[in-house]
Design an enzyme around this catalytic site. Structure first.
Site, PDB file in Angstrom:
ATOM      1  N   HIS A 169      -6.435   8.144 -11.315  1.00  0.00           N
ATOM      2  CA  HIS A 169      -6.855   6.784 -10.723  1.00  0.00           C
ATOM      3  C   HIS A 169      -7.086   7.212  -9.304  1.00  0.00           C
ATOM      4  CE1 HIS A 169      -2.524   5.385 -10.584  1.00  0.00           C
ATOM      5  NE2 HIS A 169      -3.167   5.099  -9.325  1.00  0.00           N
ATOM      6  N   GLU A 184      -8.267   2.710 -13.199  1.00  0.00           N
ATOM      7  CA  GLU A 184      -7.621   3.651 -14.246  1.00  0.00           C
ATOM      8  C   GLU A 184      -8.774   4.261 -15.051  1.00  0.00           C
ATOM      9  OE1 GLU A 184      -4.536   3.923 -13.895  1.00  0.00           O
ATOM     10  OE2 GLU A 184      -3.426   2.324 -13.775  1.00  0.00           O
ATOM     11  N   ASP A 196      -2.604  10.109 -13.549  1.00  0.00           N
ATOM     12  CA  ASP A 196      -3.795  10.021 -14.412  1.00  0.00           C
ATOM     13  C   ASP A 196      -5.128   9.938 -13.792  1.00  0.00           C
ATOM     14  OD1 ASP A 196      -3.948   7.586 -13.054  1.00  0.00           O
ATOM     15  OD2 ASP A 196      -3.295   6.535 -14.907  1.00  0.00           O
ATOM     16  N   ASP A 255      -6.837  -1.535  -2.595  1.00  0.00           N
ATOM     17  CA  ASP A 255      -6.163  -2.429  -3.803  1.00  0.00           C
ATOM     18  C   ASP A 255      -5.069  -3.423  -3.579  1.00  0.00           C
ATOM     19  OD1 ASP A 255      -4.727  -0.249  -3.205  1.00  0.00           O
ATOM     20  OD2 ASP A 255      -5.045   0.637  -5.312  1.00  0.00           O
TER      21      ASP A 255
HETATM   22  C1  GLP Z   1      -1.041   3.626  -6.360  1.00  0.00           C
HETATM   23  C2  GLP Z   1      -2.427   3.234  -5.509  1.00  0.00           C
HETATM   24  C3  GLP Z   1      -3.354   4.521  -5.159  1.00  0.00           C
HETATM   25  C4  GLP Z   1      -2.628   5.641  -4.987  1.00  0.00           C
HETATM   26  C5  GLP Z   1      -1.310   6.242  -5.985  1.00  0.00           C
HETATM   27  C6  GLP Z   1      -0.577   7.573  -5.989  1.00  0.00           C
HETATM   28  O1  GLP Z   1      -1.166   3.773  -7.801  1.00  0.00           O
HETATM   29  N1  GLP Z   1      -2.785   2.433  -6.055  1.00  0.00           N
HETATM   30  O2  GLP Z   1      -4.382   4.168  -4.310  1.00  0.00           O
HETATM   31  O3  GLP Z   1      -3.248   6.865  -4.609  1.00  0.00           O
HETATM   32  O4  GLP Z   1      -0.556   5.091  -6.021  1.00  0.00           O
HETATM   33  O5  GLP Z   1       0.269   7.243  -5.033  1.00  0.00           O
HETATM   34  P1  GLP Z   1       1.342   8.247  -4.233  1.00  0.00           P
HETATM   35  O6  GLP Z   1       0.697   8.755  -3.351  1.00  0.00           O
HETATM   36  O7  GLP Z   1       2.702   7.792  -4.094  1.00  0.00           O
HETATM   37  O8  GLP Z   1       1.503   9.409  -5.419  1.00  0.00           O
END
Ligand code: GLP
Length: 247
Positions: free
Chosen positions: A138, A143, A136, A67
């Site tokens: 995702h 989402e 959440d 993404d």
């Molecule tokens: C972002 C990314 C996700 C990732 C998520 C969790 O929203 N788009 O791909 O999994 O963060 O991040 P973290 O690993 O910092 O909790």
């Protein structure tokens, strides 16, 4: 599903790096699906170390990232292109021309999304897709919704995601409201999926994702239908699965 329980973040990172390195060693020209967020950073550091020691090479690897924020150029220090360069690509022997992140500055978003999926198809799909998970549920930026996404698409970020990611920006208002994300099709068609998770704050969403109903309200729950998922987490993040008797 394989579940690998690690005592802490560092051990989790090494195990995740082991799985990724094994993939690259077994198939040097593989296609890696890569993720951002804080969770994979330790694994990326470990991979860079092994590459610099000569234990693994990425010279024939191609990567596709999950993404990118809409409206951030790759030079912006919070863009996911910048994240990938600074956390991994700048430190390994990969050819950056073989690394792909959706273009958050594309004027024609639909064309960008379609081209991204076409490229993944041309590559023959993803060999190993690395995933983190949002609070959440995702994955990528898919989402919670009333249906599962299919192809790469442009999404509105939820308040929960904007709050969670605000820590990386000077102000919450600076967090982009939209992002381009790979859809569930490319993720589910990946030959193997590796999810990394760390911390007690993720325990409940991990329990819901892997022990609860498969629903687009919990996007990661779709992974219950994937035939080759490895979940590597620390004890805190996997506590809910332990309560359910899965580990
Ligand atoms: C972002 C990314 C996700 C990732 C998520 C969790 O929203 N788009 O791909 O999994 O963060 O991040 P973290 O690993 O910092 O909790």
């Amino acid at each position: 599903m394989r579940i690998i329980v690690c005592p802490d973040y560092n051990a989790m990172s090494r195990q995740a790096a082991n799985v990724i390195a094994a993939q690259v060693i077994m198939k040097p020209d593989c296609v890696l699906g890569l993720a951002t967020g804080s969770t994979p950073v330790g694994a990326y550091q470990q991979l860079a170390k092994w590459q610099q020691q000569g234990d693994v090479t990425f010279k024939d690897v191609r990567t596709v990232n999950l993404d990118e924020y809409r409206g951030l150029p790759g030079t912006h220090d919070q863009s996911y292109r910048y994240f990938m360069n600074t956390n991994l690509f700048d430190h390994i022997d990969i050819d950056k021309a073989n690394t792909y992140v959706p273009n958050g500055m594309a004027e024609d978003v639909d064309a960008e999304c379609a081209a991204y999926d076409e490229r993944i198809q041309e590559f023959g799909g993803i060999d190993l897709q690395l995933l983190g998970i949002g609070h959440d549920g995702h994955i990528g930026f898919n989402e919670p919704a009333d249906h599962f996404s299919c192809g790469t698409n442009c999404v509105e970020l939820t308040d929960m995601t904007i709050d969670a990611n605000a820590r990386f920006f000077a102000n919450r208002d600076d967090v982009p409201r939209q992002a381009l994300t790979m859809g569930m099709q490319a993720i589910m068609q990946a030959k193997a999926v590796l999810m990394v998770v760390s911390g007690a704050d993720k325990a409940e969403i991990i329990r819901k994702s892997f022990c609860g109903p498969i629903t687009p309200e919990v996007p990661a729950s779709i992974l219950q239908l994937h035939p080759n998922v490895t979940l590597v987490g620390d004890e805190a993040a996997l506590a809910g699965l332990k309560e359910e008797g899965l580990v």
